[in-house]
Design a protein around this motif. Sequence first.
Motif, PDB file in Angstrom:
ATOM      1  N   ALA A 160       0.709  -0.952   0.100  1.00  0.00           N
ATOM      2  CA  ALA A 160       0.227  -0.262   0.082  1.00  0.00           C
ATOM      3  C   ALA A 160       1.251   1.314   0.007  1.00  0.00           C
ATOM      4  CB  ALA A 160      -1.026  -0.108   1.397  1.00  0.00           C
ATOM      5  N   LEU A 161       2.230   1.070  -0.024  1.00  0.00           N
ATOM      6  CA  LEU A 161       3.079   2.734   0.088  1.00  0.00           C
ATOM      7  C   LEU A 161       4.044   2.456  -1.032  1.00  0.00           C
ATOM      8  CD1 LEU A 161       4.788   2.900   3.858  1.00  0.00           C
ATOM      9  CD2 LEU A 161       3.187   4.429   2.904  1.00  0.00           C
ATOM     10  N   LEU A 162       4.158   0.893  -1.486  1.00  0.00           N
ATOM     11  CA  LEU A 162       5.193   1.093  -2.018  1.00  0.00           C
ATOM     12  C   LEU A 162       4.811   1.090  -3.737  1.00  0.00           C
ATOM     13  CD1 LEU A 162       7.799  -1.680  -1.587  1.00  0.00           C
ATOM     14  CD2 LEU A 162       8.477   0.642  -2.424  1.00  0.00           C
ATOM     15  N   VAL A 163       3.206   0.427  -4.178  1.00  0.00           N
ATOM     16  CA  VAL A 163       3.216   0.464  -5.466  1.00  0.00           C
ATOM     17  C   VAL A 163       1.794   2.272  -5.831  1.00  0.00           C
ATOM     18  CG1 VAL A 163       1.186  -0.197  -6.575  1.00  0.00           C
ATOM     19  CG2 VAL A 163       2.319  -1.770  -5.107  1.00  0.00           C
ATOM     20  N   PRO A 164       1.642   2.821  -4.930  1.00  0.00           N
ATOM     21  CA  PRO A 164       1.589   4.450  -5.163  1.00  0.00           C
ATOM     22  C   PRO A 164       2.396   4.789  -5.211  1.00  0.00           C
ATOM     23  CG  PRO A 164      -0.283   3.461  -3.141  1.00  0.00           C
ATOM     24  CD  PRO A 164       0.753   2.237  -3.811  1.00  0.00           C
ATOM     25  N   ALA A 165       3.206   4.550  -4.234  1.00  0.00           N
ATOM     26  CA  ALA A 165       4.736   5.509  -3.726  1.00  0.00           C
ATOM     27  C   ALA A 165       4.916   5.397  -5.528  1.00  0.00           C
ATOM     28  CB  ALA A 165       5.009   5.273  -2.922  1.00  0.00           C
ATOM     29  N   VAL A 166       5.547   4.754  -6.210  1.00  0.00           N
ATOM     30  CA  VAL A 166       6.192   4.260  -7.196  1.00  0.00           C
ATOM     31  C   VAL A 166       5.600   5.139  -8.731  1.00  0.00           C
ATOM     32  CG1 VAL A 166       6.790   2.558  -8.935  1.00  0.00           C
ATOM     33  CG2 VAL A 166       7.725   1.638  -6.696  1.00  0.00           C
ATOM     34  N   ALA A 167       3.733   3.889  -8.372  1.00  0.00           N
ATOM     35  CA  ALA A 167       3.558   5.051  -9.667  1.00  0.00           C
ATOM     36  C   ALA A 167       3.158   6.789  -9.304  1.00  0.00           C
ATOM     37  CB  ALA A 167       1.990   4.713  -9.620  1.00  0.00           C
ATOM     38  N   TRP A 168       2.699   7.415  -8.189  1.00  0.00           N
ATOM     39  CA  TRP A 168       2.585   9.022  -8.087  1.00  0.00           C
ATOM     40  C   TRP A 168       4.428   9.173  -8.810  1.00  0.00           C
ATOM     41  CZ3 TRP A 168       0.904  12.869  -7.156  1.00  0.00           C
ATOM     42  CH2 TRP A 168       1.598  13.718  -6.608  1.00  0.00           C
ATOM     43  N   GLY A 169       5.580   8.796  -8.240  1.00  0.00           N
ATOM     44  CA  GLY A 169       7.387   9.097  -8.624  1.00  0.00           C
ATOM     45  C   GLY A 169       6.893   8.702 -10.362  1.00  0.00           C
ATOM     46  N   ALA A 170       6.915   7.631 -11.677  1.00  0.00           N
ATOM     47  CA  ALA A 170       6.935   7.559 -12.998  1.00  0.00           C
ATOM     48  C   ALA A 170       5.544   8.804 -13.162  1.00  0.00           C
ATOM     49  CB  ALA A 170       5.601   6.203 -13.436  1.00  0.00           C
ATOM     50  N   PHE A 171       4.762   9.250 -12.486  1.00  0.00           N
ATOM     51  CA  PHE A 171       3.954  10.159 -13.465  1.00  0.00           C
ATOM     52  C   PHE A 171       4.485  11.670 -12.917  1.00  0.00           C
ATOM     53  CE2 PHE A 171       0.706  13.690 -12.424  1.00  0.00           C
ATOM     54  CZ  PHE A 171      -0.022  14.154 -13.335  1.00  0.00           C
ATOM     55  N   LEU A 172       5.502  11.833 -11.641  1.00  0.00           N
ATOM     56  CA  LEU A 172       5.968  12.929 -11.647  1.00  0.00           C
ATOM     57  C   LEU A 172       6.871  13.075 -12.533  1.00  0.00           C
ATOM     58  CD1 LEU A 172       5.465  13.480  -8.027  1.00  0.00           C
ATOM     59  CD2 LEU A 172       4.708  14.877  -9.362  1.00  0.00           C
ATOM     60  N   ASN A 173       8.151  12.171 -12.884  1.00  0.00           N
ATOM     61  CA  ASN A 173       8.816  12.343 -13.877  1.00  0.00           C
ATOM     62  C   ASN A 173       8.312  11.990 -15.105  1.00  0.00           C
ATOM     63  OD1 ASN A 173      10.809  11.798 -12.252  1.00  0.00           O
ATOM     64  ND2 ASN A 173      10.915   8.926 -11.872  1.00  0.00           N
ATOM     65  N   SER A 174       6.920  11.884 -15.614  1.00  0.00           N
ATOM     66  CA  SER A 174       6.746  11.835 -16.625  1.00  0.00           C
ATOM     67  C   SER A 174       6.585  13.589 -17.030  1.00  0.00           C
ATOM     68  CB  SER A 174       5.897  10.937 -17.278  1.00  0.00           C
ATOM     69  OG  SER A 174       6.422   9.659 -17.037  1.00  0.00           O
TER      70      SER A 174
END
Length: 277
Positions: A160-174
Amino acid sequence: MSLGLRHALRIFAAEALKQHRRLFGQPLVVFSMLVWPVLQLATTYYTLRPVATASPAAANWPLAADPERLLAFLATGTLAYAFFFSLVQSAWHFAFERTTGTLELLFLSPAGRLTLMIANGAGALMQNAWLLTCFTVAALTGFGVLSVSAWWMYGVVLLALLVPAVAWGAFLNSLLVFSRDSTFLYTILDEPLWFVAGVRLPNFALPAAVQVVGAVFPLTGSLVALRGALLEHRTLTELALPLTGLAALSALLLGAAALILRAGEARAQRTGGLAMA
């Protein structure tokens, strides 16, 4: 292992190694990964604690009257915030690829664009949050405030911490890799993120409009799952709704990241520019 997965793992390892050499090679950085969040936690606790105990707030929020439970509430908030804000910093640093002249090389490489964005976010997350995670788990265990319904709920919390955080990071990086000025987004996602996501205060204490804004950020849902599983003895069934919401929001963020990358690269091929904003 399939060829595609091996290729993705090689991209992940290369990007994580690049970040480690550029940003995390100094012992002082490792030291600050724990000391700075702990100082923030102490400041919040000693600011909130006198107000919570000397006012009628404890009647509506019983947790505030218990020093150890209040500290556990704030510690989980600090940990989750460290997960997500480390990715804001990662995306901000990723935008420096533009000024260092390496952005073009990234787009000339055969590496998958979305894989690269996920690797950048996940690499930063692991390097930034592992020390604070170990400290928080040890502290919560030592204080005896953990109330978990089953041992495997720790795995649910981690996902619940890792998956949304990684998705959040991919979105911000893009988003930031195609932006000339990323400072405004870094500023918006610093202190306001604390407030709207309920890091320092329970969500029910926030105005309704703020709660609506906070629901957009995956940090809010991660905090609900984290605190519910670790501190409130809630079961997987009881957390099904926030976990489903987190999964949907993560999928939405990854889909948005893929669309932004595709649109940005198409525009670059058409105009020769690597900026969408």
